[in-house]
Design a protein around this motif. Structure first.
Motif, PDB file in Angstrom:
ATOM      1  N   GLY A  16       0.811  -1.222   0.000  1.00  0.00           N
ATOM      2  CA  GLY A  16       0.000   0.000   0.000  1.00  0.00           C
ATOM      3  C   GLY A  16       0.840   1.265   0.000  1.00  0.00           C
ATOM      4  N   SER A  17       0.462   2.224   0.849  1.00  0.00           N
ATOM      5  CA  SER A  17       1.120   3.536   0.855  1.00  0.00           C
ATOM      6  C   SER A  17       2.502   3.514   1.496  1.00  0.00           C
ATOM      7  CB  SER A  17       0.238   4.553   1.587  1.00  0.00           C
ATOM      8  OG  SER A  17       0.046   4.154   2.933  1.00  0.00           O
ATOM      9  N   SER A  18       2.913   2.359   2.063  1.00  0.00           N
ATOM     10  CA  SER A  18       4.256   2.289   2.651  1.00  0.00           C
ATOM     11  C   SER A  18       5.326   2.098   1.586  1.00  0.00           C
ATOM     12  CB  SER A  18       4.341   1.134   3.657  1.00  0.00           C
ATOM     13  OG  SER A  18       4.277  -0.124   2.997  1.00  0.00           O
ATOM     14  N   LEU A  19       4.901   1.889   0.334  1.00  0.00           N
ATOM     15  CA  LEU A  19       5.821   1.671  -0.782  1.00  0.00           C
ATOM     16  C   LEU A  19       5.533   2.665  -1.893  1.00  0.00           C
ATOM     17  CD1 LEU A  19       7.871  -0.025  -2.512  1.00  0.00           C
ATOM     18  CD2 LEU A  19       5.916  -1.474  -3.128  1.00  0.00           C
ATOM     19  N   ALA A  20       6.585   3.288  -2.422  1.00  0.00           N
ATOM     20  CA  ALA A  20       6.449   4.151  -3.594  1.00  0.00           C
ATOM     21  C   ALA A  20       7.533   3.760  -4.595  1.00  0.00           C
ATOM     22  CB  ALA A  20       6.582   5.624  -3.218  1.00  0.00           C
ATOM     23  N   ILE A  21       7.145   3.634  -5.856  1.00  0.00           N
ATOM     24  CA  ILE A  21       8.094   3.315  -6.926  1.00  0.00           C
ATOM     25  C   ILE A  21       8.181   4.518  -7.853  1.00  0.00           C
ATOM     26  CG2 ILE A  21       8.690   1.739  -8.795  1.00  0.00           C
ATOM     27  CD1 ILE A  21       6.953  -0.378  -7.432  1.00  0.00           C
ATOM     28  N   LEU A  22       9.389   5.060  -7.993  1.00  0.00           N
ATOM     29  CA  LEU A  22       9.623   6.226  -8.834  1.00  0.00           C
ATOM     30  C   LEU A  22      10.416   5.801 -10.063  1.00  0.00           C
ATOM     31  CD1 LEU A  22       8.890   7.448  -6.068  1.00  0.00           C
ATOM     32  CD2 LEU A  22      10.553   9.267  -6.515  1.00  0.00           C
TER      33      LEU A  22
END
Length: 346
Positions: A16-22
């Motif tokens: 969920g929101s604990s992971l971000a992929i840029l």
């Protein structure tokens, strides 16, 4: 064979929101499809501090992950699926040589302000920060060079000579007010090739690095298109040689190239001089309405090291992975340099 798309989608859903992929625009379509945020270096740098994610996975080259590590908040972990994804241009400027050059140039009652392209190591950014300089991207190079020129007697721009010269041309900095350093400052002892008098009367001192991908574009490539497709527009990235930029119809960052494609009229034919993944993606997005073609085949091998398989493996090992980190004695001055840019360009 495992389905990497399914693995990535499942982990993203779990985290969920604990992971971000840029992802940078030069990544493959397969990788870009799984990113939460895509952009150029400036766009991605702006996003770091506002992210709530504990894990930030950076799909790009290593200096970009380092920049994210510099700007991250406490508790955030920056990861990159392949730590060997380097940048040849960034490797053309090391911190020790940059510091030596700046010390020499500033030893004769003159104030030379360093301005480093974001395509540089954290250690180089730290040197620039300690000398009260800043960072720029291809999107804001003109703004930041104007800023730097107003801070002292001259500017040392590193590491990309083409972006430096193209920006100086756009700002009207005369050729006799510039000097390009000897190529040997990259790998040799700068003290053998630089003295303080070199900068006297010069507004711009240019480090001699370059991007091997954009260096491949030539005036002959532009002339060929003018001959075979005279109604086409040609736009290029400002890391291209100055004669290529001068011969084109426009130049700018990846964001500029994207906007150019969006704003072009129906039926337009556009040749783009930059990394091919972006050009092919734009061609697909505008297919049937506009024709977008690479000026020449050009793919960055280091960007290509970030694959779907490696991204899936990175996500499967989030809790055990070693994050990209920057020592405090490097982070603080490097952060100051980056934050000057963000403040000037706010």
């Amino acid at each position: 064979m495992p389905n990497h798309d399914d693995i990535i989608a499942e982990i993203r859903n779990q985290r969920g929101s604990s992971l971000a992929i840029l992802g940078h625009h030069y990544q493959s379509d397969a990788v870009i499809a799984h990113t939460d945020i895509r952009g150029d270096s400036l766009e991605l740098a702006r996003k770091i501090n506002g992210l709530d994610a504990e894990y930030i996975v950076f799909c790009g080259v290593y200096f970009m992950a380092e920049s994210a590590a510099i700007l991250r908040r406490s508790g955030q972990k920056i990861l990159i699926p392949d730590t060997s994804a380097s940048c040849p241009m960034a490797d053309m400027a090391n911190a020790a040589n940059a510091e030596t050059v700046l010390s020499i140039l500033n030893s004769a009652e003159q104030r030379i302000i360093p301005l480093t392209y974001v395509n540089s190591s954290a250690a180089v950014k730290a040197v620039v920060g300690r000398f009260n300089g800043s960072v720029c991207t291809s999107a804001n190079a003109q703004t930041m060079m104007k800023w730097a020129l107003a801070q002292g007697d001259g500017v040392l721009f590193l590491p990309d000579r083409h972006l430096a010269v193209n920006t100086a041309n756009a700002l009207g900095v005369a050729e006799d007010e510039r000097v390009i350093l000897n190529d040997n400052v990259i790998h040799g002892d700068p003290a053998l090739y630089v003295d303080a008098s070199l900068a006297r009367g010069k507004r711009l001192i240019v480090w001699p690095g370059f991007c091997p991908i954009h260096e491949e574009f030539t005036v002959a490539d532009v002339a060929r298109i003018r001959q075979t497709d005279p109604d086409a527009k040609i736009v290029v990235h400002p890391e291209c040689p100055p004669d290529v930029v001068s011969a084109s119809d426009g130049n700018g960052s990846t964001s500029y190239l994207i906007r150019f494609a969006e704003k072009a009229p129906e039926g337009a034919i556009i040749y783009m001089g930059t990394e091919e993944n972006l050009v092919r993606r734009l061609a697909a997005e505008h297919a049937g309405r506009k024709t977008i073609i690479p000026l020449k085949a050009s793919q960055c091998e280091d960007m290509g090291k970030i694959t779907l398989e490696k991204l899936a493996a990175q996500l499967q090992s989030l809790d055990q992975a070693e994050p990209v980190d920057v020592p405090d004695d490097v982070r603080e001055p490097a952060r100051a340099a980056l934050e000057r840019m963000l403040e000037v360009c706010s």
